[in-house]
Write an enzyme that holds these catalytic residues in place. Structure first.
Site, PDB file in Angstrom:
ATOM      1  N   LYS A 141       1.004  -1.265  -0.095  1.00 38.88           N
ATOM      2  CA  LYS A 141      -0.042   0.056  -0.047  1.00 38.88           C
ATOM      3  C   LYS A 141       0.781   1.317  -0.097  1.00 38.88           C
ATOM      4  CE  LYS A 141      -2.321   1.449   3.530  1.00 38.88           C
ATOM      5  NZ  LYS A 141      -2.843   1.495   4.803  1.00 38.88           N
TER       6      LYS A 141
ATOM      7  N   ASP B 108      -6.761   1.140   0.922  1.00 40.44           N
ATOM      8  CA  ASP B 108      -6.710   1.395   2.145  1.00 40.44           C
ATOM      9  C   ASP B 108      -8.235   1.251   2.685  1.00 40.44           C
ATOM     10  OD1 ASP B 108      -8.408   3.559   1.705  1.00 40.44           O
ATOM     11  OD2 ASP B 108      -7.435   5.056   2.851  1.00 40.44           O
TER      12      ASP B 108
END
Length: 210
Positions: A120, A138
């Site tokens: 991420k 997220d």
């Protein structure tokens, strides 16, 4: 959800916010990397409050590395998990200086080799600092993708893979920012604000009050 509806969703998100970007404050790829590292389980507001002071004192890897772990902790102690984040950030500075000439690498593999940097974080840096059409999933993007049925998936990687397949090419560069901002301010976790949602009629959320 079909291709036409996805196209309409992103066309509306673009019209509503033509130039989306991260809410983290930074001037360089290094500062973005550190800000994203600090933002895990923390708010962008809280991170910005700390980094406004930190980046004045230590805006580069060499200056931050010179602070040491204890020195860095003093600037970020208001942020959750600050001790672990300080250790990871200082070690990241060391690796950048030793292996990358003090520059943030424009490579997923090199980024993910840095302490505390997962997929991420690497996606955020690649997209926001270097302009790669990556999508960092997220909690907000995961929720929006599943709730709207834009790209449903049982975990963040499945959602990411589906978004990369389904988002029209012309919107892929900014898709990450549109979706995270939409999830943060409109399609909120506890109660989505469907009444002011620009894509409400295209959304397939069964519980929407419309």
């Amino acid at each position: 959800m079909n291709k036409t509806i996805r196209q309409q969703i992103f066309a509306r998100l673009q019209a509503h916010n033509p130039h989306p970007t991260t809410e983290l404050e930074y001037d360089t790829p290094f500062q973005l990397l550190i800000a994203v590292l600090l933002s895990a389980q923390a708010t962008d507001v809280g991170v910005n409050k700390a980094t406004r002071v930190l980046f004045q004192v230590a805006p580069t890897p060499d200056k931050m590395y010179a602070l040491g772990v204890a020195g860095l902790e003093a600037y970020i102690k208001t942020i959750g998990l600050y001790r672990t984040k300080a250790k990871n950030s200082i070690e990241t500075c060391r690796i950048l200086l030793a292996q990358h000439g003090g520059e943030v690498p424009e490579s997923r593999e090199a980024l993910e080799a840095l302490p505390g940097v997962g997929r991420k974080t690497a996606n955020v840096v690649l997209n926001t600092a270097f302009g790669h059409p990556t999508i960092a999933v997220d909690t907000h993007i995961f929720r929006v993708s599943n709730r709207t049925r834009l790209a449903p998936g049982k975990d963040v990687r499945e959602v990411e893979d589906k978004l990369l397949r389904f988002v029209p090419a012309e919107y892929k560069q900014d898709a990450h920012h549109w979706l995270i901002l939409h999830g943060r301010y409109v399609c909120k976790a506890r109660k989505p604000d469907c009444e002011r949602c620009v894509i409400a009629d295209l959304c397939e959320y069964p519980a929407k009050p419309l």
